[in-house]
Write a protein that holds these residues in place. Structure first.
Motif, mmCIF file in Angstrom:
data_model
loop_
_atom_site.group_PDB
_atom_site.id
_atom_site.type_symbol
_atom_site.label_atom_id
_atom_site.label_comp_id
_atom_site.label_asym_id
_atom_site.label_seq_id
_atom_site.Cartn_x
_atom_site.Cartn_y
_atom_site.Cartn_z
ATOM 1 N N GLY A 2 -58.918 -61.967 41.177
ATOM 2 C CA GLY A 2 -59.271 -63.287 40.650
ATOM 3 C C GLY A 2 -58.782 -63.542 39.238
ATOM 4 O O GLY A 2 -59.028 -64.604 38.674
ATOM 5 N N GLY A 30 -55.777 -64.031 38.265
ATOM 6 C CA GLY A 30 -54.656 -64.970 38.214
ATOM 7 C C GLY A 30 -53.292 -64.345 38.457
ATOM 8 O O GLY A 30 -52.269 -65.007 38.306
ATOM 9 N N LYS A 31 -53.270 -63.088 38.904
ATOM 10 C CA LYS A 31 -52.002 -62.379 39.082
ATOM 11 C C LYS A 31 -51.114 -63.067 40.134
ATOM 12 O O LYS A 31 -49.937 -63.321 39.892
ATOM 13 C CB LYS A 31 -52.260 -60.908 39.484
ATOM 14 N N SER A 32 -51.694 -63.334 41.298
ATOM 15 C CA SER A 32 -50.897 -63.962 42.362
ATOM 16 C C SER A 32 -50.446 -65.358 41.955
ATOM 17 O O SER A 32 -49.304 -65.755 42.211
ATOM 18 C CB SER A 32 -51.709 -64.064 43.662
ATOM 19 N N THR A 33 -51.345 -66.093 41.322
ATOM 20 C CA THR A 33 -50.990 -67.451 40.890
ATOM 21 C C THR A 33 -49.815 -67.400 39.919
ATOM 22 O O THR A 33 -48.885 -68.213 40.017
ATOM 23 C CB THR A 33 -52.216 -68.136 40.242
HETATM 24 P P1 ADP Z 1 -55.530 -62.452 41.723
HETATM 25 O O1 ADP Z 1 -54.215 -62.434 42.424
HETATM 26 O O2 ADP Z 1 -55.488 -61.849 40.351
HETATM 27 O O3 ADP Z 1 -56.634 -61.847 42.544
HETATM 28 P P2 ADP Z 1 -55.380 -65.292 42.154
HETATM 29 O O4 ADP Z 1 -54.244 -65.797 41.357
HETATM 30 O O5 ADP Z 1 -55.186 -65.128 43.606
HETATM 31 O O6 ADP Z 1 -55.943 -63.971 41.473
HETATM 32 O O7 ADP Z 1 -56.615 -66.263 41.997
HETATM 33 C C1 ADP Z 1 -57.164 -66.629 40.762
HETATM 34 C C2 ADP Z 1 -58.190 -67.703 40.987
HETATM 35 O O8 ADP Z 1 -57.557 -68.873 41.485
HETATM 36 C C3 ADP Z 1 -59.266 -67.351 41.998
HETATM 37 O O9 ADP Z 1 -60.491 -67.839 41.497
HETATM 38 C C4 ADP Z 1 -58.858 -68.088 43.243
HETATM 39 O O10 ADP Z 1 -59.977 -68.444 43.998
HETATM 40 C C5 ADP Z 1 -58.182 -69.325 42.669
HETATM 41 N N1 ADP Z 1 -57.133 -69.860 43.554
HETATM 42 C C6 ADP Z 1 -55.970 -69.253 43.855
HETATM 43 N N2 ADP Z 1 -55.215 -70.039 44.661
HETATM 44 C C7 ADP Z 1 -55.925 -71.167 44.869
HETATM 45 C C8 ADP Z 1 -55.699 -72.363 45.622
HETATM 46 N N3 ADP Z 1 -54.560 -72.551 46.292
HETATM 47 N N4 ADP Z 1 -56.665 -73.311 45.604
HETATM 48 C C9 ADP Z 1 -57.797 -73.133 44.901
HETATM 49 N N5 ADP Z 1 -58.069 -72.031 44.176
HETATM 50 C C10 ADP Z 1 -57.160 -71.051 44.158
#
Ligand code: ADP
Ligand code: MG
Length: 265
Positions: free
Chosen positions: A52, A54-57
């Motif tokens: 959570g 933000g790594k993937s984002t």
């Molecule tokens: P990580 O990869 O570090 O686990 P993410 O980047 O996946 O983190 O997610 C960071 C936050 O963004 C989380 O709270 C997740 O729920 C939210 N999030 C990610 N993608 C979306 C999306 N498409 N719509 C709404 N919230 C999102």
């Protein structure tokens, strides 16, 4: 602003990736709160951080699968998603964005190979369909890539005939088939049975050793120690700390990095 920290003997004149002040929200949820990162040609940067954070984002912003709200990301001297027209930034067409994305390969947790295509067909699909390469040329390169990931003998197999680790190595070969300048890995071993993790990390390690520029999100601390030129620790939408693996992993400066790493030691 975090200063770029090149940790390899850098010969390139400028970074391949320059991310500045990247912000991204989903509704009220501000997920990226101003990310600055430079990645130099040939560097392997491992991104660590709790779920959570933000790594993937952030990875998805780099290849513009996700449009950021504020900030900029340059890859290979081009701003992802935009072009400069005079002094104004203009949004690129989806076709132009697709072309930009072709310099970036991405490997996900889920391998998503086409089940009805053989290994070789999976790999040559983009080079032929998108790049217009000849079948002969694409197949020759695909076989060289399969050799690189140790799967030459599986060229004619179907994905269901392979283990998860083998499928992920095919997914890596497929991503490499478009000859990307940059590879992004988003937890490439998280969906694998533990005994299959090593073979995928070994293939990635080879790529890193061969000088491919890579950004790798992973929880594999051992991989970070051995393969990373630099480790970046993210928490709460910020880069909290970054540096050489022997510094960040062994002697983390930030309490949140210490708390996170404490789980693995
Ligand atoms: P990580 O990869 O570090 O686990 P993410 O980047 O996946 O983190 O997610 C960071 C936050 O963004 C989380 O709270 C997740 O729920 C939210 N999030 C990610 N993608 C979306 C999306 N498409 N719509 C709404 N919230 C999102
Ligand atoms: Mg993630």
């Amino acid at each position: 602003m975090t200063a770029p920290i090149p940790t390899k003997a850098i010969t390139a004149a400028r970074p391949l990736v320059v991310a500045r002040n990247v912000h991204k929200s989903f509704g009220d949820n501000e997920v990226l709160k101003g990310i600055d990162l430079d990645v130099w040609p040939g560097e392997t940067v491992v991104v660590l951080g709790p779920s959570g954070s933000g790594k993937s984002t952030f990875l998805r912003c780099i290849n513009h699968l996700e449009a950021m709200d504020r900030g900029s990301i340059m890859v290979g001297g081009e701003q992802m998603g935009y072009q400069l027209r005079g002094r104004r930034l203009q949004k690129l067409s989806s076709r132009a964005i697709a072309r930009q994305r072709q310099q970036i390969g991405m490997v996900f947790q889920q391998f998503n190979l086409y089940p009805h295509l053989t290994v070789l067909q999976n790999i040559i699909e983009a080079p032929i369909g998108i790049h217009g390469e000849s079948r002969r040329e694409a197949e020759a390169y695909a076989l060289a890539l399969l050799q690189r990931v140790g799967l030459t003998e599986k060229a004619d197999a179907y994905p269901r005939q392979l283990s998860g680790g083998q499928q992920q190595r095919v997914a890596i070969a497929r991503a490499l088939a478009i000859k990307p300048k940059l590879m992004l890995f988003d937890e490439p071993t998280s969906a694998l049975d533990p005994e299959l993790v090593g073979e995928v990390l070994a293939a990635m390690r080879d790529l890193a050793d061969q000088g491919l520029t890579m950004i790798v999100v992973t929880h594999e601390i051992g991989f970070a120690k051995e393969a990373a030129d630099r480790v970046v620790f993210m928490d709460g939408g910020h880069i909290v700390e970054q540096g050489k693996p022997e510094d960040v992993l062994v002697n983390p400066a930030h309490p949140r990095t210490r708390a996170f790493l404490g789980r693995f030691i």
